[in-house]
Design a protein around this motif. Structure first.
Motif, PDB file in Angstrom:
ATOM      1  N   SER A  93      -1.204   7.302 -11.382  1.00  0.00           N
ATOM      2  CA  SER A  93      -1.306   6.348 -11.961  1.00  0.00           C
ATOM      3  C   SER A  93      -0.621   5.837 -13.679  1.00  0.00           C
ATOM      4  O   SER A  93      -0.487   4.783 -14.310  1.00  0.00           O
ATOM      5  CB  SER A  93      -2.334   5.863 -12.808  1.00  0.00           C
ATOM      6  OG  SER A  93      -3.630   6.317 -11.249  1.00  0.00           O
ATOM      7  N   ALA A 115       0.168  -3.754  -7.906  1.00  0.00           N
ATOM      8  CA  ALA A 115       0.701  -4.525  -9.736  1.00  0.00           C
ATOM      9  C   ALA A 115       1.220  -5.459  -8.899  1.00  0.00           C
ATOM     10  O   ALA A 115       1.976  -6.153 -10.343  1.00  0.00           O
ATOM     11  CB  ALA A 115       1.410  -3.142  -9.787  1.00  0.00           C
ATOM     12  N   LEU A 700      -7.255  -7.488 -14.890  1.00  0.00           N
ATOM     13  CA  LEU A 700      -7.618  -6.630 -14.777  1.00  0.00           C
ATOM     14  C   LEU A 700      -6.900  -5.836 -13.522  1.00  0.00           C
ATOM     15  O   LEU A 700      -7.364  -5.242 -12.957  1.00  0.00           O
ATOM     16  CB  LEU A 700      -9.000  -6.947 -14.865  1.00  0.00           C
ATOM     17  CG  LEU A 700      -9.424  -6.545 -16.057  1.00  0.00           C
ATOM     18  CD1 LEU A 700     -11.069  -7.537 -16.443  1.00  0.00           C
ATOM     19  CD2 LEU A 700      -9.525  -5.442 -16.631  1.00  0.00           C
ATOM     20  N   MET A 703      -4.012  -4.622 -12.732  1.00  0.00           N
ATOM     21  CA  MET A 703      -3.469  -3.298 -12.978  1.00  0.00           C
ATOM     22  C   MET A 703      -4.569  -2.033 -12.422  1.00  0.00           C
ATOM     23  O   MET A 703      -3.739  -1.651 -12.236  1.00  0.00           O
ATOM     24  CB  MET A 703      -4.784  -3.428 -15.132  1.00  0.00           C
ATOM     25  CG  MET A 703      -4.285  -2.118 -15.635  1.00  0.00           C
ATOM     26  SD  MET A 703      -4.580  -2.366 -17.364  1.00  0.00           S
ATOM     27  CE  MET A 703      -3.959  -4.047 -18.186  1.00  0.00           C
ATOM     28  N   PHE A 704      -5.800  -2.330 -12.012  1.00  0.00           N
ATOM     29  CA  PHE A 704      -6.731  -1.640 -11.282  1.00  0.00           C
ATOM     30  C   PHE A 704      -6.483  -1.687  -9.700  1.00  0.00           C
ATOM     31  O   PHE A 704      -7.646  -1.406  -9.417  1.00  0.00           O
ATOM     32  CB  PHE A 704      -8.088  -1.739 -12.506  1.00  0.00           C
ATOM     33  CG  PHE A 704      -7.976  -0.461 -13.848  1.00  0.00           C
ATOM     34  CD1 PHE A 704      -7.274   0.132 -14.273  1.00  0.00           C
ATOM     35  CD2 PHE A 704      -7.804  -1.283 -14.485  1.00  0.00           C
ATOM     36  CE1 PHE A 704      -6.807   0.922 -15.083  1.00  0.00           C
ATOM     37  CE2 PHE A 704      -7.830  -1.009 -16.146  1.00  0.00           C
ATOM     38  CZ  PHE A 704      -7.247  -0.042 -16.024  1.00  0.00           C
ATOM     39  N   LYS A 894      -0.938  -0.857 -18.698  1.00  0.00           N
ATOM     40  CA  LYS A 894      -2.522   0.232 -18.188  1.00  0.00           C
ATOM     41  C   LYS A 894      -1.551   1.947 -18.354  1.00  0.00           C
ATOM     42  O   LYS A 894      -2.733   2.016 -19.019  1.00  0.00           O
ATOM     43  CB  LYS A 894      -1.933   0.641 -16.673  1.00  0.00           C
ATOM     44  CG  LYS A 894      -2.726   1.323 -16.416  1.00  0.00           C
ATOM     45  CD  LYS A 894      -3.142   0.760 -14.555  1.00  0.00           C
ATOM     46  CE  LYS A 894      -3.201   1.615 -13.971  1.00  0.00           C
ATOM     47  NZ  LYS A 894      -3.371   2.329 -11.725  1.00  0.00           N
ATOM     48  N   ARG A 895      -0.435   1.923 -18.670  1.00  0.00           N
ATOM     49  CA  ARG A 895      -0.228   2.973 -19.887  1.00  0.00           C
ATOM     50  C   ARG A 895      -0.726   3.757 -20.855  1.00  0.00           C
ATOM     51  O   ARG A 895      -1.339   4.690 -20.911  1.00  0.00           O
ATOM     52  CB  ARG A 895       1.752   3.419 -19.366  1.00  0.00           C
ATOM     53  CG  ARG A 895       1.523   5.029 -19.399  1.00  0.00           C
ATOM     54  CD  ARG A 895       2.885   5.431 -19.021  1.00  0.00           C
ATOM     55  NE  ARG A 895       4.118   4.768 -19.005  1.00  0.00           N
ATOM     56  CZ  ARG A 895       5.120   4.677 -18.111  1.00  0.00           C
ATOM     57  NH1 ARG A 895       5.529   6.167 -18.236  1.00  0.00           N
ATOM     58  NH2 ARG A 895       5.978   3.795 -19.457  1.00  0.00           N
TER      59      ARG A 895
END
Length: 922
Positions: A93, A115, A700, A703-704, A894-895
Motif C-alpha cells: 500500500s 485509486a 477517503l 485512498m482506501f 496516502k503514502r
C-alpha cells in the motif's frame, strides 16, 4: 481520430498463433509424461490433473485453468476473493510498484482501480532481473511453471530450463485479466470492481464468459453499484441534472459486433464515436492502446457496455440523450447466444466484416422479423466485392435494410467523416420510434435465452424480498419517520439537549447541584418514555435482516436496503455542480450548509440510529438502577452493528440531525470490537474534516477503497466511521492492527462565529473528532478559508497538548489541469490572515497576536502539512475521464499518512480500551 485498419485481422492471426502455442504445450506435456514413465492415455488439451469425463471441450477448460494458474488465482475458485481481502493495508500500500510477474497483475489492477487510476488496465510488467542474471530454479519449482512457444518447432528446447526462457513483458491480455479476476471474486468484490470501472469511464463487463463450464453469466448484481449523473437539453435551473442507477435507466442500445475477419477495429471505432472532437475517450480496450497486446485466451464471448451521457451543454454533447453501446468480443459465429441476445435488446447492430460468406448469410437470415436495424461496415479485399454484393442483395429484404445501411471503410477513408456518419445513423435511429431498455430489461431477455443472471441466487432474492416488504410500506417519508422511527426526531433532540447541559455543568467550576439533579431526573424521564416503546414492524424486519446467520444474506440485504430506500425516498432532481459551487454567503467565502438544500434522505443509518436509541435508553436506565440488567432486551444490538462494521459498512458516529454523539452506543460498539479482535486490537484513528462539497469523502474512498457517501449538499449529514484491516504481515511494522477512518460528513457547515449555538456545536464536534484521531486530514475547497469550527478545534487541542498529525488538503474543484504548488507557495496558502481567523481567535481569548495557523505554536512550516490535489475530472462530466494526476496525488498523500503512522509522528497509537476511555472523556 485515427482508426486501426488491422486490429481485428491481427486478432484472428494471433488466435491461430495461440492455438499453435497451446498445441506445443500439449505435446511438451506428453513428452514429459513419457520421460517420467507415465503410461496413462493422453488427450489433447488435457493437463496432468484434469478429469477426462467432462461433457465440454477439454481444450477450453484448460485455457481457463492455465490463465488462473498464471495469475495466481487458482486458490480463489472455491473460496472466492472478498472485498476485505482486496482492501486490507499491506506493505504494498506504500509502494508505487510496477508488476514484475503475472501473479502481480490482479493485485496491481485492484490497487490502481481503487485509486481511480486511468492506467489500471495496463498489464505491462517490469522484469526485476536481467535475463542472464536470473537464478536457476529448483526442479520442483520449474515443474509448476507454464511455457509459451511461438511455434511447435520450439519444443526442442530443454523443458527444464524454464528460468532461461525470456518472459514477455505483456503475457496477459487486459480482458483476460478482468475475466479471470471476476471469476475469482465474490459478488461484492465484483460489484466494487464494476463500480470503480464505471468511475474510471471504462467499459463495463455485462456478460461474463466461463470457458471452462460454458455457463455465461449476466452481471446484473455487479452492475447495480454503477450510479451516474447526467444533464438534459435544454438545461433547466433546477432539475437539469439527474442521478440514477445505470441498471434502471432506459436508453437506446447500439451493439457493435464482428463477423469472422474485419480489418477495422470495432473497439477503436466505438471509442471514436464516444469521444468529443478534442479528446480521445478510451472506454473500450483495444490493441492500439499498448496496455497488453497478447491475444485473448478466455475473454472471447465477453459483452461489454458503456454509455454516452450528456452534460446538458449543446456545444459539448455528441448526443442529446443517454445512449448505451455494447461490444461483443470475438466472432458472432462462435458466440451465437450472445449475438442473439444483442438482437433482442438493441435498437441497431453494426456488423463489421471484410467479407460475407454463405455460412454467415445463413446465420443472419435467421434474424428475419427482428425489430432491430442492421448496418454493415465492410472493408472488402481479395476481389470479394461481387460476392459481398450478392449476399447483401439477398439480406436487404430479410433484414429490412436499404443501401444506406451498408458502409465501406478502407484505409483511404476519411476517419473523421466516417465517425461523423456513424453518429448520424445513431442519432437518426433514436429520433424514430425505437426500443429503450435498461440493464434490468436486458437481464430479463437473457433469462429467456437461458443465460444465468448473477442476481438470481437464493440469498440475493431472499434479501430483496425482505427489503421490498419494508420499503413497500413507505408512502410518505415524514409520516414514516414519525410512526416507525419513533425514538428519533423530537424525542432524541430533547435527550441530546439535556445531555449537553449535563456535560457543561460537569466542567463548571461551581456546579449547582439542584439544577444537575433536575437535569438527571428529566433525562431519566425522557429515556423511560423511549424505553416504553417497542421497535416498530419495519425496524424489527430490519433487525431480522441483519441477524441472518448467513453472512451473504446479511450483505445482500444491506445493499438492497441502500438502493431500495434510495428509490422510495424519490429525492428531488439535483442542481448542477455549477449551481452548488457558485453559491456564496456574504462573508465566509464558502457555501453555508447549515440549512441544507434538500432534506436528509432516508437511509440505512436511520434504522441503525433507531437501534442505537433503544440501546441508549435501556443502558441509561440500567446505569441509574431503574431497570434490572437481567431484563435487558437490546444488549445484543451493538454486536449486530459490529458485524456490519467488520464487513466494511460505514456506521454513524455522530447524528447529523441533532449534532450529537450517542456515546453509550459508540462505547458499546467499541467494547464489542475489543472483544472480537482480542489480541489484534491496536488501533489508529484517521479522520477527515471539511465542509460538504470539498471532496473529503471521495478522497477517503479513493485512498482506501471505502464506502462513504459523498454529500454533494444533500447526502447524510452525520459523521461516519469505517474499519480497515492491516495485514498481519505488516501490522508489526506499521504499529497497528486496524485503522478506524472517520468522515465528518456534513457536520462542519462553515458557519460564522456569530452563529452562536450552531457554531459552538460544530466546534465541539470538530474538537471531538480531532481529539479521537491520531491523524487528521483537513479538506479545503478554497485556499484562505479554513472553517472557523476547525480552527477553533485546533486552538482547543493546542491547550491540551493532544494534537493529531495533520495534513491540509486543498482540492482544486475547478481547474483540473492545475499542477501542485511549490513548498513555498503551499506555506503561503494558509499564511493569509482572515476575518474568520481573527474572530475565532478572539472567541478563544488568545489575543490579537494569533491570526493564522502559522502563528500557532504547533505549526511547523518545514514539515509537509499542505497538499494541493488536482481536480478529479479531466474534462467536463459526465463523460470526463479521471485525471491521472488526481490519482497519483492521492497515492502520495496516502503514502505520507502511512509513513507518519509507521514513524510515530501521529499521536500515540491506541488500543481499543484507551479509545473507549477517550470517548468518555471527550
Amino acid at each position: 481520430m485515427a482508426s486501426s485498419g488491422h486490429s481485428d485481422l491481427g486478432e484472428v492471426t494471433s488466435e491461430i498463433k495461440a492455438s499453435e502455442r497451446r498445441t506445443a504445450v500439449a505435446i511438451a506435456d506428453l513428452e514429459w509424461r513419457e520421460m517420467e514413465g507415465d503410461d496413462c492415455e493422453f488427450h489433447y488439451g488435457e493437463g496432468p490433473n484434469e478429469a477426462q469425463d467432462s461433457d465440454f471441450p477439454i481444450e477450453e477448460r484448460s485455457r481457463l485453468q492455465e490463465m488462473l494458474f498464471l495469475l495466481g488465482l487458482e486458490a480463489y475458485q472455491t473460496q472466492k476473493l472478498s472485498l476485505q481481502d482486496a482492501l486490507q493495508i499491506s506493505s504494498d500500500s506504500m509502494k508505487n510498484w510496477a508488476p514484475q510477474t503475472p501473479k502481480d497483475l490482479p493485485w496491481n489492477f485492484l490497487r490502481k482501480l481503487q485509486a481511480l487510476n486511468a492506467e489500471a488496465r495496463n498489464t505491462t510488467m517490469v522484469l526485476d532481473l536481467p535475463l542472464d542474471t536470473r537464478p536457476v530454479e529448483k526442479e520442483s519449482q520449474m515443474e509448476e511453471e507454464i511455457i509459451y512457444w511461438d511455434t511447435a518447432e520450439d519444443i526442442s528446447a530443454d523443458i527444464y530450463s524454464f528460468s532461461e526462457l525470456q518472459t514477455p513483458d505483456t503475457p496477459v491480455n487486459p480482458l483476460d485479466l478482468l475475466c479471470a479476476l471476476l471469476l475469482s471474486s465474490d459478488s461484492f468484490l465484483q460489484q466494487e470492481i464494476v463500480s470503480k470501472m464505471s468511475l474510471c469511464q471504462f467499459a463495463l463487463p455485462l456478460i461474463l464468459p466461463d470457458p471452462e463450464n460454458h455457463y455465461h453469466t449476466f452481471l446484473l448484481w455487479a452492475m447495480r453499484g454503477a450510479v451516474r449523473t447526467w444533464g438534459s437539453q435544454p438545461p433547466r435551473v433546477v432539475g437539469s441534472f439527474r442521478e440514477d442507477s445505470m441498471v434502471l435507466s432506459r436508453a437506446p442500445a447500439f451493439a457493435f459486433v464482428r463477423m469472422e475477419v474485419s480489418s477495422n477495429s470495432k473497439s477503436q471505432l466505438l471509442n471514436d464515436v464516444l469521444s468529443p472532437g478534442h479528446r480521445q475517450q478510451d472506454c473500450f480496450w483495444h490493441r492500439d492502446l499498448n496496455l497488453g497486446t497478447n491475444p485473448r485466451e478466455i475473454a472471447d464471448g465477453l459483452v461489454e457496455i458503456s454509455w454516452f451521457l450528456p452534460s446538458g451543454r449543446e456545444d459539448l454533447d455528441i448526443f442529446p440523450e443517454p445512449m448505451a453501446f455494447l461490444n461483443l468480443r470475438g466472432d458472432i459465429g462462435s458466440h451465437w447466444l450472445q449475438f442473439k441476445l444483442l438482437t433482442e435488446i438493441s435498437s441497431a447492430i453494426f456488423i463489421l466484416t471484410d467479407n460475407i460468406s454463405k455460412k454467415e448469410y445463413k446465420l443472419l437470415s435467421s434474424m428475419k422479423g427482428s425489430a432491430t436495424k442492421y448496418y454493415f461496415i465492410l472493408s472488402p479485399y481479395r476481389g470479394k466485392r461481387n460476392t459481398n454484393l450478392r449476399f447483401l442483395n439477398r439480406l436487404i429484404p430479410v433484414l429490412k435494410m436499404d443501401h444506406s445501411h451498408v458502409l465501406v471503410k478502407v484505409s483511404s477513408t476519411d476517419s473523421v467523416g466516417f465517425v461523423r456518419r456513424v453518429r448520424a445513423i445513431v442519432a437518426h435511429v433514436t429520433r424514430s420510434p425505437c426500443r429503450r431498455v435498461s440493464v434490468e430489461d436486458m437481464a430479463n431477455a437473457a433469462r429467456k435465452l437461458g443465460v444465468k443472471v448473477d442476481e438470481d441466487c437464493e440469498e440475493c432474492q431472499w434479501a430483496k424480498d425482505r427489503m421490498e416488504r419494508i420499503t413497500r410500506k413507505i408512502k410518505d417519508l415524514d409520516a414514516y419517520r414519525r410512526d416507525e422511527l419513533r425514538l428519533q426526531g423530537e424525542p432524541w433532540r430533547k435527550v441530546a439537549q439535556v445531555e449537553k447541559e449535563l456535560c457543561q455543568i460537569q466542567w463548571a467550576s461551581d456546579p449547582p447541584e439542584k439544577y444537575r439533579a433536575e437535569l438527571r431526573h428529566r433525562l431519566l424521564e425522557l429515556r423511560m418514555q423511549q424505553n416504553d416503546h417497542d421497535p416498530s414492524w419495519g425496524v424489527q424486519e430490519f433487525i431480522s435482516g441483519i441477524s441472518s446467520p448467513s453472512l451473504g444474506e446479511k450483505q445482500y440485504f444491506l445493499k438492497w436496503m441502500e438502493w431500495g430506500l434510495g428509490r422510495v425516498a424519490q429525492p428531488r432532481p439535483r442542481p448542477s455542480p455549477e449551481m452548488i459551487f457558485t453559491l456564496r454567503p456574504k462573508h465566509c467565502g464558502a457555501v453555508d450548509f447549515s440549512e441544507p438544500f434538500w432534506p436528509e434522505p432516508l437511509g440505512v443509518e436511520h434504522f441503525l440510529r433507531e437501534m442505537g436509541q433503544f440501546y441508549e435508553a435501556e443502558s441509561c436506565l440500567v446505569e441509574a438502577g431503574k431497570l434490572p440488567a437481567g431484563q435487558r432486551r437490546f444488549a445484543h444490538f451493538p454486536g449486530l452493528a459490529l458485524e456490519l462494521l467488520l464487513k466494511g459498512f460505514p456506521l454513524e458516529l455522530i447524528d447529523g440531525n441533532t449534532l450529537s454523539p450517542a456515546s453509550r452506543w459508540v462505547t458499546g460498539l467499541l467494547k464489542e470490537l475489543h472483544a472480537r479482535l482480542e489480541r489484534r486490537s491496536r488501533l489508529v484513528v484517521l479522520s477527515a474534516l471539511g465542509m460538504p462539497g470539498t471532496g473529503k469523502s471521495t478522497l477517503l474512498n479513493t485512498m482506501f477503497g471505502l464506502r462513504f457517501v459523498p454529500g454533494k449538499g444533500r447526502g447524510p449529514r452525520g459523521a461516519f466511521m469505517q474499519l480497515i484491516k492491516v495485514a498481519e504481515s505488516f501490522s508489526q511494522d506499521l504499529g497497528c492492527d486496524h485503522i478506524l477512518v472517520i468522515d465528518s460528513g456534513g457536520l462542519i457547515a462553515g458557519v460564522r462565529t456569530e452563529a452562536g449555538e450552531r457554531f459552538e456545536r460544530e466546534a465541539s464536534l470538530a474538537t471531538l473528532i480531532m481529539g479521537l484521531s491520531n491523524v487528521t486530514v483537513v479538506s479545503l475547497a478554497e485556499t484562505r478559508n479554513i472553517p472557523p469550527a476547525i480552527l477553533h478545534a485546533f486552538l482547543r487541542l493546542e491547550k491540551t497538548g493532544h494534537m493529531p498529525n495533520y495534513q491540509f488538503v486543498y482540492q482544486n474543484l475547478h481547474d483540473v489541469s492545475a499542477l501542485g504548488s511549490k513548498p513555498r507557495e503551499r506555506r503561503h496558502l494558509l499564511d493569509q490572515p482572515s476575518d474568520v481567523g481573527r474572530a475565532t481567535v478572539q472567541m478563544e481569548k488568545q489575543g490579537d497576536g494569533i491570526q493564522t495557523l502559522a502563528d500557532l505554536a504547533f505549526w511547523d512550516p518545514e514539515k509537509q502539512h499542505i497538499w494541493h490535489i488536482p481536480g478529479l475530472w479531466h474534462g467536463v462530466p459526465p463523460m470526463a475521464a479521471v485525471n491521472l494526476a488526481y490519482s497519483e496525488a492521492i497515492f502520495e498523500l496516502k503514502r505520507c499518512l502511512l509513513e507518519n503512522i509507521r514513524n510515530g509522528l501521529s499521536n500515540q497509537n491506541k488500543n481499543i480500551q484507551q479509545l473507549i476511555e477517550l470517548v468518555r472523556r471527550l
